[in-house]
Design a protein around this motif. Structure first.
Motif, PDB file in Angstrom:
ATOM      1  N   UNK A 295       0.831  -1.209   0.000  1.00 53.54           N
ATOM      2  CA  UNK A 295       0.000   0.000   0.000  1.00 53.54           C
ATOM      3  C   UNK A 295       0.865   1.257   0.000  1.00 53.54           C
ATOM      4  N   UNK A 296       0.295   2.370  -0.464  1.00 54.19           N
ATOM      5  CA  UNK A 296       1.019   3.629  -0.441  1.00 54.19           C
ATOM      6  C   UNK A 296       0.900   4.329   0.910  1.00 54.19           C
ATOM      7  N   UNK A 297      -0.148   4.004   1.662  1.00 51.01           N
ATOM      8  CA  UNK A 297      -0.406   4.689   2.935  1.00 51.01           C
ATOM      9  C   UNK A 297      -0.318   3.704   4.099  1.00 51.01           C
ATOM     10  N   UNK A 298      -0.487   4.267   5.303  1.00 54.31           N
ATOM     11  CA  UNK A 298      -0.550   3.495   6.557  1.00 54.31           C
ATOM     12  C   UNK A 298       0.784   2.871   6.962  1.00 54.31           C
ATOM     13  N   UNK A 299       1.879   3.487   6.562  1.00 58.01           N
ATOM     14  CA  UNK A 299       3.193   3.024   6.996  1.00 58.01           C
ATOM     15  C   UNK A 299       3.546   3.680   8.332  1.00 58.01           C
TER      16      UNK A 299
ATOM     17  N   UNK B 165       6.177  -1.750  17.490  1.00 58.18           N
ATOM     18  CA  UNK B 165       6.404  -2.769  16.472  1.00 58.18           C
ATOM     19  C   UNK B 165       7.786  -3.380  16.636  1.00 58.18           C
ATOM     20  N   UNK B 166       7.884  -4.687  16.411  1.00 57.29           N
ATOM     21  CA  UNK B 166       9.161  -5.385  16.309  1.00 57.29           C
ATOM     22  C   UNK B 166       9.286  -5.893  14.879  1.00 57.29           C
TER      23      UNK B 166
ATOM     24  N   UNK C 293       1.146  -3.744   8.913  1.00 60.76           N
ATOM     25  CA  UNK C 293       0.905  -5.063   9.499  1.00 60.76           C
ATOM     26  C   UNK C 293       1.488  -6.178   8.638  1.00 60.76           C
ATOM     27  N   UNK C 294       1.530  -5.949   7.326  1.00 62.62           N
ATOM     28  CA  UNK C 294       1.913  -7.019   6.412  1.00 62.62           C
ATOM     29  C   UNK C 294       3.244  -6.809   5.703  1.00 62.62           C
ATOM     30  N   UNK C 295       3.760  -5.567   5.686  1.00 60.50           N
ATOM     31  CA  UNK C 295       4.914  -5.261   4.850  1.00 60.50           C
ATOM     32  C   UNK C 295       6.031  -4.597   5.646  1.00 60.50           C
TER      33      UNK C 295
ATOM     34  N   UNK D   5      14.610   2.138  -2.146  1.00 64.01           N
ATOM     35  CA  UNK D   5      14.056   1.369  -1.035  1.00 64.01           C
ATOM     36  C   UNK D   5      13.816  -0.073  -1.466  1.00 64.01           C
ATOM     37  N   UNK D   6      13.827  -0.977  -0.488  1.00 56.63           N
ATOM     38  CA  UNK D   6      13.425  -2.363  -0.721  1.00 56.63           C
ATOM     39  C   UNK D   6      12.199  -2.651   0.136  1.00 56.63           C
ATOM     40  N   UNK D   7      11.345  -3.525  -0.383  1.00 52.28           N
ATOM     41  CA  UNK D   7      10.074  -3.817   0.267  1.00 52.28           C
ATOM     42  C   UNK D   7       9.834  -5.324   0.209  1.00 52.28           C
ATOM     43  N   UNK D   8       9.323  -5.874   1.315  1.00 52.59           N
ATOM     44  CA  UNK D   8       9.041  -7.311   1.366  1.00 52.59           C
ATOM     45  C   UNK D   8       7.924  -7.561   2.371  1.00 52.59           C
ATOM     46  N   UNK D   9       7.150  -8.598   2.111  1.00 52.70           N
ATOM     47  CA  UNK D   9       6.129  -8.996   3.081  1.00 52.70           C
ATOM     48  C   UNK D   9       6.789  -9.445   4.379  1.00 52.70           C
ATOM     49  N   UNK D  10       6.200  -9.070   5.490  1.00 59.76           N
ATOM     50  CA  UNK D  10       6.741  -9.448   6.789  1.00 59.76           C
ATOM     51  C   UNK D  10       6.433 -10.890   7.126  1.00 59.76           C
TER      52      UNK D  10
END
Length: 211
Positions: free
Chosen positions: A101-105, A154-155, A187-189, A198-203
């Motif tokens: 998502x673009x928001x809620x980070x 958050x951890x 919650x998910x990323x 930047x790099x992005x991955x599912x948590x």
């Protein structure tokens, strides 16, 4: 026919550097370009480490969400001197990854870039000692948590594969004393922002559908 438009040469050069790194990592890489309302373009690639990489530049893309060949785009950026560029044929069906998502980070913490660079360098040395039969490090090594960042309730666990992707894409810069790397999450990323991208991955791994 898709079209890219830049008003600043430096922005086009930044996108070219990003695409060149992606093609160097994966010769058949495709690049997804998504326009924003604020006159920016988010460029995305899927790295060989099962981690997405992204960089944002000032510009415009039509259509507003399109996937093209990394090699075709790189050639167009290098050859064309016009403000408007044809990035090559549309390859939307070749994009396989979901985008975050673009928001809620939530920003979890900022770290000295040198800490992240040193961890990546140590991980690369370890990978060289444990290469698999196809010349790639085993998934068990890539999935090892090399850093846990805590903040804002958050951890966030950072696997080695994220640092490999950052290093391979040239995002870590020189690791000077004042350079910072920002860790953010939903919650998910997981997202790690550095100087050049930047790099992005599912948590968490997606659960398979029951049939």
């Amino acid at each position: 026919m898709p079209e890219l438009e830049f008003t600043e040469r430096s922005e086009r050069d930044d996108l070219g550097a990003f695409v060149a790194r992606a093609v160097r990592l994966e010769g058949s890489a495709v690049v997804r370009l998504r326009g924003r309302e604020n006159g920016r373009i988010d460029s995305w690639v899927a790295t060989p480490f099962d981690v997405l990489a992204t960089r944002t530049v000032l510009g415009r893309v039509e259509p507003n969400d399109v996937t093209v060949s990394g090699n075709e785009l790189l050639a167009a950026l290098a050859v064309s001197r016009d403000e408007r560029i044809d990035p090559g044929p549309v390859l939307d069906l070749q994009w396989r990854s979901a985008l975050p998502p673009q928001a809620h980070w939530q920003v979890v913490a900022s770290l000295p870039a040198k800490v992240v660079t040193d961890l990546a360098d140590r991980g690369l040395e370890l990978a060289k000692e444990n290469m698999g039969p196809h010349g790639t490090p085993p998934a068990s090594l890539l999935d090892q948590t090399v850093l846990t960042v805590t903040g804002d309730r958050l951890d966030v666990k950072i696997p080695l594969r994220c640092l490999f992707a950052m290093s391979g894409m040239g995002f870590l810069g020189t690791g000077t004393a004042d350079e910072q790397v920002r860790v953010a999450a939903t919650d998910a990323w997981l997202r790690i922002d550095a100087r050049f991208g930047a790099v992005v991955r599912r948590r968490h791994a997606l659960l398979p559908l029951l049939v």
